[in-house]
Design a protein around this motif. Structure first.
Motif, short mmCIF file in Angstrom:
data_model
loop_
_atom_site.label_atom_id
_atom_site.label_comp_id
_atom_site.label_asym_id
_atom_site.label_seq_id
_atom_site.Cartn_x
_atom_site.Cartn_y
_atom_site.Cartn_z
N ARG A 13 0.82 -1.19 0.00
CA ARG A 13 0.00 0.00 0.00
C ARG A 13 0.87 1.26 0.00
NH1 ARG A 13 -3.13 -0.05 4.91
NH2 ARG A 13 -2.18 1.89 5.56
N ARG A 14 0.45 2.23 -0.75
CA ARG A 14 1.15 3.51 -0.77
C ARG A 14 0.67 4.38 0.37
NH1 ARG A 14 0.17 4.09 -7.07
NH2 ARG A 14 1.86 2.79 -7.80
N ASN A 16 -0.61 7.31 0.34
CA ASN A 16 -1.85 8.02 0.11
C ASN A 16 -3.00 7.09 -0.31
OD1 ASN A 16 -0.79 7.46 -2.40
ND2 ASN A 16 -1.47 9.36 -3.32
N GLU A 17 -2.97 5.86 0.13
CA GLU A 17 -4.05 4.91 -0.16
C GLU A 17 -4.65 4.36 1.12
OE1 GLU A 17 -2.83 1.79 -2.73
OE2 GLU A 17 -2.62 3.09 -4.47
N THR A 18 -5.95 4.14 1.08
CA THR A 18 -6.63 3.51 2.20
C THR A 18 -6.42 2.01 2.11
OG1 THR A 18 -8.68 3.31 0.95
CG2 THR A 18 -8.39 5.33 2.23
N ASP A 20 -8.39 -0.31 1.48
CA ASP A 20 -9.09 -0.93 0.36
C ASP A 20 -8.61 -0.43 -1.00
OD1 ASP A 20 -10.10 1.58 0.72
OD2 ASP A 20 -12.19 1.03 0.43
N GLY A 21 -7.48 0.31 -1.02
CA GLY A 21 -6.86 0.72 -2.27
C GLY A 21 -7.33 2.04 -2.84
N MET A 22 -8.18 2.74 -2.13
CA MET A 22 -8.66 4.03 -2.60
C MET A 22 -7.60 5.10 -2.35
SD MET A 22 -11.63 3.34 -3.79
CE MET A 22 -12.48 4.88 -3.93
N LYS A 23 -7.41 5.98 -3.32
CA LYS A 23 -6.43 7.05 -3.16
C LYS A 23 -7.01 8.15 -2.28
CE LYS A 23 -3.92 6.38 -7.42
NZ LYS A 23 -3.52 6.96 -8.69
N ARG A 25 -6.79 12.02 -1.38
CA ARG A 25 -6.31 13.28 -1.96
C ARG A 25 -5.68 14.12 -0.86
NH1 ARG A 25 -9.93 17.30 -5.61
NH2 ARG A 25 -8.18 18.34 -6.56
#
Length: 83
Positions: A13-14, A16-18, A20-23, A25
């Motif tokens: 996971r990055r 800035n990601e949740t 569940d993979g959502m970015k 902002r």
């Protein structure tokens, strides 16, 4: 046609990601100030800016400099945190 396996693709996971993979902002807030004047005033400032080949913002900054100088302050020093 065959597809190759995705084992070589990183799934970590990055920042800035949740989960569940959502970015997410990320926005950096900048100082904001509103300037209220009659629309005719803004129109005249746009005309002056066009004649001087600059942007209305440049005229606003010029005005701020003039006012601060009148009261003994330097805009550049204030922006650098020196005053």
């Amino acid at each position: 046609m065959t597809t190759s396996s995705r084992r070589s693709v990183s799934t970590r996971r990055r920042e800035n990601e949740t989960p569940d993979g959502m970015k997410v902002r990320q926005r950096v807030e900048r100082p904001h100030a509103s300037l209220y004047a009659h629309p005719r005033v803004f129109k005249k400032l746009r005309e002056i800016a066009a004649a001087e080949d600059c942007k209305p913002h440049d005229l606003y900054v010029e005005g701020l400099r003039m006012v601060l100088e009148r009261y003994g302050y330097d805009l550049d020093k204030i922006e650098r945190g020196e005053a």
